[in-house]
Write a protein that holds these residues in place. Structure first.
Motif, mmCIF file in Angstrom:
data_model
loop_
_atom_site.group_PDB
_atom_site.id
_atom_site.type_symbol
_atom_site.label_atom_id
_atom_site.label_comp_id
_atom_site.label_asym_id
_atom_site.label_seq_id
_atom_site.Cartn_x
_atom_site.Cartn_y
_atom_site.Cartn_z
ATOM 1 N N PRO A 1 0.828 -1.364 0.161
ATOM 2 C CA PRO A 1 -0.104 0.043 -0.087
ATOM 3 C C PRO A 1 0.700 1.256 -0.206
ATOM 4 O O PRO A 1 1.976 1.319 0.534
ATOM 5 C CB PRO A 1 -0.873 -0.019 1.342
ATOM 6 N N ILE B 1 -6.635 4.547 1.771
ATOM 7 C CA ILE B 1 -8.069 4.156 1.412
ATOM 8 C C ILE B 1 -8.740 4.325 2.670
ATOM 9 O O ILE B 1 -8.553 3.376 3.705
ATOM 10 C CB ILE B 1 -8.382 2.958 0.755
ATOM 11 N N GLU C 1 -11.287 3.335 5.992
ATOM 12 C CA GLU C 1 -11.544 1.891 6.273
ATOM 13 C C GLU C 1 -13.021 1.362 5.540
ATOM 14 O O GLU C 1 -13.193 0.442 5.315
ATOM 15 C CB GLU C 1 -11.765 1.766 7.866
ATOM 16 N N GLU D 1 -14.081 2.148 3.138
ATOM 17 C CA GLU D 1 -14.227 1.953 1.578
ATOM 18 C C GLU D 1 -13.260 1.106 1.086
ATOM 19 O O GLU D 1 -13.402 0.191 -0.013
ATOM 20 C CB GLU D 1 -13.520 3.311 0.638
ATOM 21 N N ARG D 2 -12.908 0.248 2.012
ATOM 22 C CA ARG D 2 -11.818 -0.775 1.783
ATOM 23 C C ARG D 2 -12.526 -2.199 1.672
ATOM 24 O O ARG D 2 -12.069 -3.039 0.897
ATOM 25 C CB ARG D 2 -10.661 -1.055 2.979
ATOM 26 N N GLY E 1 -9.691 -5.374 1.688
ATOM 27 C CA GLY E 1 -9.197 -4.608 0.674
ATOM 28 C C GLY E 1 -7.814 -4.082 1.386
ATOM 29 O O GLY E 1 -7.680 -4.065 2.666
ATOM 30 N N PRO E 2 -6.853 -3.460 0.515
ATOM 31 C CA PRO E 2 -5.814 -3.113 1.081
ATOM 32 C C PRO E 2 -5.884 -1.790 1.814
ATOM 33 O O PRO E 2 -7.057 -0.943 1.354
ATOM 34 C CB PRO E 2 -5.038 -2.890 -0.516
ATOM 35 N N SER E 3 -4.976 -1.148 2.829
ATOM 36 C CA SER E 3 -5.189 0.072 3.313
ATOM 37 C C SER E 3 -4.823 1.109 2.628
ATOM 38 O O SER E 3 -5.117 2.138 2.902
ATOM 39 C CB SER E 3 -4.072 -0.263 4.726
ATOM 40 N N HIS F 1 -3.780 2.362 -1.832
ATOM 41 C CA HIS F 1 -3.604 2.216 -3.303
ATOM 42 C C HIS F 1 -2.461 1.297 -3.434
ATOM 43 O O HIS F 1 -1.166 1.832 -2.943
ATOM 44 C CB HIS F 1 -3.704 3.381 -4.149
ATOM 45 N N GLU G 1 2.191 -5.845 5.304
ATOM 46 C CA GLU G 1 0.781 -5.968 4.250
ATOM 47 C C GLU G 1 1.528 -5.985 2.888
ATOM 48 O O GLU G 1 1.610 -5.172 2.085
ATOM 49 C CB GLU G 1 0.128 -4.732 4.434
ATOM 50 N N TRP H 1 1.006 -7.784 -0.596
ATOM 51 C CA TRP H 1 0.188 -8.091 -1.513
ATOM 52 C C TRP H 1 0.811 -9.230 -2.481
ATOM 53 O O TRP H 1 1.723 -8.899 -3.291
ATOM 54 C CB TRP H 1 -0.807 -7.147 -2.390
#
Length: 223
Positions: free
Chosen positions: A48, A54, A56, A58-59, A63-65, A67, A220, A222
């Motif tokens: 990220p 992003i 919380e 909207e994740r 989802g990732p914290s 972009h 984190e 990905w």
């Protein structure tokens, strides 16, 4: 897979065979055994962007914290980690959203030393004992450092300082100020086999630990 096998699998999945469960189990084991060996290492990552978080709400749940940006780790040298203190241990570094690869990580201050091997804790020994071994009881192997009931490694390793690192293509050894040593051996004999196909957890020709062990600014990661 033959046409007959495909037909029998369809019947078994619909429960139309008197031995459906046994046949499906046999078929799965055979398919695992027929798969070509795949590397347990991962080399393509994203992390990220801390400058583009992003919110919380909207994740979503997984989802990732922030972009995501491509992350290309630098080659690790002993000088980068020797003298640094172990502040945290994680056996579940990395994520692909709905789960994770189970990388192993040691937090050294504001960075993570990451071992980017799938289920890395089952490749790594500390003082000769595996960090994790989920089926040790089934095979009458020694109890690992970390199980679902207890973590016997963190109380001993946290607070210790890295004193040396030897990192090679298919082996590594790291020593700590408390006298403990973390090791990955080239030979697979002391590692549990893969449960699906019963094959050994061994290095492939192109595997390179020097690319799979690195420092990262976050856990984190990905994949």
């Amino acid at each position: 897979m033959t046409r007959l096998e495909k037909f029998l699998i369809r019947l078994a999945m619909s429960g139309k065979l008197p031995f459906s469960r046994q046949f499906l189990a046999w078929s799965s084991e055979r398919q695992f055994a027929d798969l070509e060996p795949m590397s347990s290492m991962r080399f393509d990552f994203e992390i990220p962007d801390q400058h583009q978080p992003i919110p919380e709400d909207e994740r979503g749940a997984v989802g990732p914290s922030g972009h995501l940006l491509p992350f290309m780790p630098k080659v690790l040298s002993a000088e980068q980690i020797v003298g640094r203190k172990v502040d945290e241990i994680l056996t579940h570094v990395g994520t692909y959203g709905m789960g994770g690869p189970g990388f192993f990580g040691l937090r050294l201050g504001d960075e993570w030393l990451v071992f980017a091997i799938w289920s890395a804790s089952e490749w790594i020994t500390v003082d000769g004992l595996l960090i994790q071994d989920h089926f040790f009881e089934d095979y009458e192997r020694p109890r690992p450092w970390i199980t679902g009931e207890a973590d016997n490694l963190s109380p001993l390793l946290l607070g210790s300082v890295v004193t040396s690192l030897e990192l090679n293509q298919r082996s590594m050894r790291m020593s700590f100020s408390n006298g403990m040593s973390l090791t990955i051996d080239e030979a697979p004999e002391n590692r549990p086999v893969f449960q699906g196909n019963k094959r050994p957890r061994e290095f492939l020709e192109d595997d390179d630990l020097r690319k799979a062990v690195f420092l990262a600014p976050t856990a984190e990661i990905w994949v």
